[in-house]
Scaffold this active site. Structure first.
Site, short mmCIF file in Angstrom:
data_model
loop_
_atom_site.label_atom_id
_atom_site.label_comp_id
_atom_site.label_asym_id
_atom_site.label_seq_id
_atom_site.Cartn_x
_atom_site.Cartn_y
_atom_site.Cartn_z
N ARG A 180 0.69 -1.13 -0.09
CA ARG A 180 0.01 0.22 0.05
C ARG A 180 0.83 1.33 0.01
NH1 ARG A 180 -4.28 -2.81 -2.11
NH2 ARG A 180 -4.90 -4.46 -0.56
N ASN A 222 3.04 -7.00 7.95
CA ASN A 222 3.13 -8.56 7.46
C ASN A 222 4.87 -8.86 7.56
OD1 ASN A 222 0.21 -8.94 7.10
ND2 ASN A 222 0.33 -7.37 5.64
N GLU A 303 -5.63 -12.21 9.01
CA GLU A 303 -5.34 -12.19 7.65
C GLU A 303 -4.26 -13.16 7.09
OE1 GLU A 303 -6.87 -7.78 6.08
OE2 GLU A 303 -4.71 -8.14 6.94
N ASP A 388 -11.81 -0.97 8.36
CA ASP A 388 -10.62 -0.72 7.89
C ASP A 388 -10.56 0.43 6.96
OD1 ASP A 388 -8.06 -1.49 7.00
OD2 ASP A 388 -8.65 -3.02 5.49
N GLU A 416 -5.21 4.35 1.27
CA GLU A 416 -5.32 2.89 0.65
C GLU A 416 -6.77 2.81 0.15
OE1 GLU A 416 -5.60 -1.74 1.97
OE2 GLU A 416 -4.92 -0.36 3.70
#
Length: 852
Positions: A180, A222, A303, A388, A416
């Site tokens: 992103r 992540n 996720e 989100d 985003e």
């Protein structure tokens, strides 16, 4: 940096070309009618530290550079008064209160909190004292902001932060990519390691320090376990070294399974002593290289990420494992030894056929029962809304359910879901709807900003985390205008009571100068941008109707029938999520009773959140306007797109009032936004018109009298193709060249009943990633315009490989004289996989105050 300017200057000299690298720290020369007030600026700087990595030393250098740039004066720096001077001599003195008292005594500043500063300007003496070295640097930037805005007033200011945690999160990866990110590759990493040249890192730290940000998480949530190898720990240390002179500390994101994936263990169970020991060792190694490390950020069991739930442990068990490892290092005043544990935990494979299923419930379901079980150096990092980063969401109820746990609000500076810096969207008005929201815990005032600061529930930590994702583009975020969001984020994290428009005006003066017309245009465009974007994307709390993969262009059908839980539950009869306790998912009941009562009742739910909390028929009448839901959708989307058309026009009026480089870059993006807002408008209104079967009472939706569809033109070397989703193309289809190597043409003759005159010619086309097709427009075989499908080189948004709402765009050629019988031709030459896609040509009467 909250000083108002007494007067604006007009007719300022034009600046040389600027690429945005200095952001709001340009230190541009003051115009003559303001410079004459600067006689009181002292002729000497005393910085009470000689260590070059010290923020106080940096403050001295920054003051010297700022005065040189703004006033054209060379000022010497000393680290004590020369023998011929004393502490009463005219100077700018900067240092910590402790250092000042040790040398000169008498500074009684008992009201300091961590990172606070005192700024005293009295005649030609300026005293800047910080509670710590970082605070002293903040005070120096405050003074320079005054001078840069032409303010030479006397002042006596004690400024303390509202919250100790004022961090930014970068989602950078070791290979240099940024999740992103819309401004080029990482300034931190490339090819699996920290970059060699850390100049941009230091420049970034300078910008962050000027808005009082005290830490950066430098890698993706992540996370890759490889960040913890010895070589990468050393690389992280070099990054920390580059930021340290600006008082900005480094933190890192962790992969929960690192003991297994990196350490070769057979477990990552947080209650296993060997796992505990592994993390202790890695933490020790990090602090050996980075003694002032800020702490860790952890995304777990969300996720697809690993986490403690894998072993039937609680999320608190996982957070506390890291907290214990950090407790031996640093202090817990917002500057080190902190675990930021994300509350973004949910199941991304939920079943929409279950009327009670609701992703929005997840944060409270996962965390409420853990309140009080976290170590005191754990901060739960909560997104501002329950889903989100949508264009509008209610405040996350988790803020009202953790009384014994420190919390931070997660805001997203990188856009985003909100145009990805290709659309101007000034975000502080959105953020303020959350920060100023009163959750009424125990029927007492409970503003979100007071909860995250730690004040409401007497917590020692808490604050702000902003997802930024700067890149190597010289504009940092991929857009000059988007930098106002980063500036305002830092200002709000220090003082969340600030007014969004006043912060915007500060940023504009510092970024563009003093021309009144520039201030007016930037203010009007920016303050209108969030309402406009909400209007042409998603209304009434239905969320941003983005494509679920790119998060950029429209794809309303994809919001349902998926496992992600960002549902609209739209069918032929109605739309909206029923989140009531009485008949729906029960989400409304997660709020304290006073707030829950408002949202439970359809008659008291605000219109702008109606479809978030209630499922209604399209013919339901809104309380505010009396419009039906479906007619509101039609009206709002047309109104939003019409507002977006005005942005480029307003900006055009500033030609010659700033450097060409920034002017042209911003104008290009505003023109793109104008075209893409129409893509959004047509896609959303068309989809819900087809789904509901209810016509637009004004007859606009699906009716485009000024358009000539590409497929209805005389085609050579072009063929018809379907577009998916169909509503993102005019009439649901487009044309592409018949091969990847041969040009095609589309020709249309204006009919005999065509009314001759001046027209704006708008050409709808698709710009997919994987090629840079070449286009030419002709009238009677005379060249009119040519362009290249190269938006991937000019915009940083998430591009698509197919014809859809993310690749759809249009170009407008203004003020062209057309007569009946004229022949229009578009020639498209393919490149790579981009087969010069065309959608339509629209002929819009110039100055007719209408948008096709």
């Amino acid at each position: 940096m909250h000083w108002s300017l007494v007067a604006f200057c007009t007719g300022v000299g034009l600046a040389s070309a600027e690429n945005g690298l200095n952001g709001w720290l340009r230190y541009a020369s003051l115009p003559d009618n303001l410079r004459h007030r600067s006689a009181s600026v002292p002729p000497m700087i005393v910085a009470l530290n000689t260590t070059e990595t010290s923020p106080v030393y940096t403050a001295g250098k920054e003051l010297q550079a700022g005065i040189k740039g703004i006033l054209g004066r060379s000022v010497d720096i000393s680290h004590d008064f020369p023998s011929s001077h004393n502490s009463e001599s005219p100077c700018i003195l900067v240092g910590t209160a402790a250092a000042y008292n040790a040398k000169y005594g008498s500074a009684n500043l008992t009201s300091f909190t961590t990172d606070g500063f005192w700024l005293s300007v009295k005649g030609n003496n300026v005293l800047i004292l910080g509670q710590n070295e970082r605070g002293a640097l903040y005070g120096a930037f405050e003074y320079l902001s005054m001078v840069a805005q032409g303010n030479f007033s006397d002042v006596n200011l004690l400024s303390n932060p509202d919250a100790p945690v004022r961090w930014v999160n970068q989602w950078d990866n070791l290979d240099g990519s940024i999740e992103r990110g819309y401004a080029g590759p990482s300034i931190f990493f490339s090819n699996g390691a920290a970059v060699d040249d850390l100049t941009r890192v230091s420049q970034y730290a300078r910008l962050l320090s000027s808005i009082r940000i005290n830490a950066v998480i430098v890698n993706n949530v992540n996370a890759n376990a490889s960040f913890l190898t010895p070589a990468n720990i050393n690389g992280l240390g070099r990054i920390a070294d580059a930021m340290r002179p600006y008082g900005v500390r480094l933190g890192i994101s962790l992969n929960f399974a690192s003991p297994q994936t990196l350490g070769g263990m057979n477990t990552f169970d947080p209650l296993d002593p060997t796992v505990d020991a592994w993390w202790d060792n890695k933490t020790d190694l990090l602090y050996q290289r980075i003694p002032d490390m800020a702490g860790y950020l952890v995304k777990a069991n969300s996720e697809g990420q690993p986490g403690p739930l894998t072993y039937n442990r609680t999320l608190a068990d996982g957070a506390n494992m890291f907290a214990r490892a950090l407790k031996r290092h640093g202090n817990r005043d917002g500057n080190g030894g902190i675990v930021m544990f994300r509350a973004f935990v949910y199941n991304n494979h939920i079943n929409e056929t279950d009327w009670k299923a609701d992703r929005a419930n997840a944060a409270v379901d996962f965390f409420k029962h853990l309140d009080g079980q976290f170590e005191d150096n754990v901060v739960v990092q909560i997104k501002y809304g329950p889903i989100d980063f949508q264009v509008r969401e209610p405040t996350s109820p988790l803020f009202a359910n953790l009384f014994n746990t420190s919390t931070a609000i997660e805001l997203q500076i990188t856009q985003e879901y909100l145009g990805q810096q290709a659309h101007v969207v000034y975000l502080p008005p959105l953020w303020k709807t959350v920060l100023d929201f009163d959750l009424r815990v125990d029927s007492k005032p409970s503003l979100v900003r007071d909860i995250v600061s730690g004040q409401r529930f007497s917590r020692g930590l808490g604050g702000y985390a902003g997802v930024v994702n700067v890149g190597t583009n010289t504009t940092w975020l991929g857009s000059h205008m988007a930098m106002s969001n980063l500036y305002a984020y830092g200002r709000l994290a220090w003082d969340p009571a600030l007014d969004p428009q006043k912060m915007l005006e500060e940023w504009t003066r510092l970024t563009f100068g003093f021309d009144r017309s520039v201030m007016d245009a930037v203010t009007k465009i920016s303050m209108a941008s969030w309402p406009a974007y909400e209007n042409y994307t998603g209304n009434l709390g239905i969320q941003t109707l983005n494509d679920p993969l790119t998060h950029f262009g429209p794809n309303p059908a994809a919001q349902d029938n998926n496992g992600w839980g960002q549902w609209t539950r739209a069918d032929r009869q109605g739309i909206g999520m029923d989140r009531t306790v009485s008949n729906g998912t029960g989400f409304a009941g997660q709020y304290p009773p006073e707030v829950a009562k408002v949202y439970e009742n359809i008659d008291s739910t605000p219109d702008d959140l109606l479809l978030w909390f209630h499922h209604v028929n399209y013919t339901y009448h809104l309380r505010g306007s009396g419009e039906t839901v479906i007619q509101h959708f039609y009206n709002a989307h047309y109104a939003g797109a019409e507002t977006a058309q005005t942005f480029a026009t307003q900006w055009e009026s500033l030609r010659g009032k700033m450097d060409d480089e920034r002017f042209n870059d911003i104008l290009f993006k505003l023109k793109f936004q104008a075209g893409h807002s129409i893509v959004w408008r047509d896609a959303i209104t068309g989809f819900y018109h087809n789904l509901s079967g209810i016509p637009d009472s004004t007859g606009r939706v699906g009716h485009h009298p000024w358009r000539m569809e590409a497929e209805s033109m005389m085609l050579q070397g072009y063929r018809l193709v379907s577009v998916d989703p169909p509503e993102t193309a005019s009439n649901g289809t487009a044309i592409v060249t018949t091969s990847n190597s041969t040009a095609g043409s589309a020709v249309a003759k204006l009919p005999d009943d065509f009314k001759s005159g001046q027209y704006d010619i708008a050409i709808g086309y698709f710009d997919v990633i994987g090629g840079r097709a070449h286009y030419g427009a002709f009238i009677n075989d005379e060249p009119l315009e040519e362009w290249i499908g190269d938006l991937e080189d000019k915009l940083g948004h998430a591009f698509s490989k197919k014809l859809d709402g993310s690749s759809a765009t249009r170009i407008t050629i203004p003020g062209i004289k057309l007569e009946k019988g004229d022949v229009l031709k578009i020639v498209g030459a393919p490149d790579g996989i981009e087969q010069a896609p065309l959608d339509y040509i629209a002929l819009i009467p110039a100055n007719a105050n209408m948008v096709d």
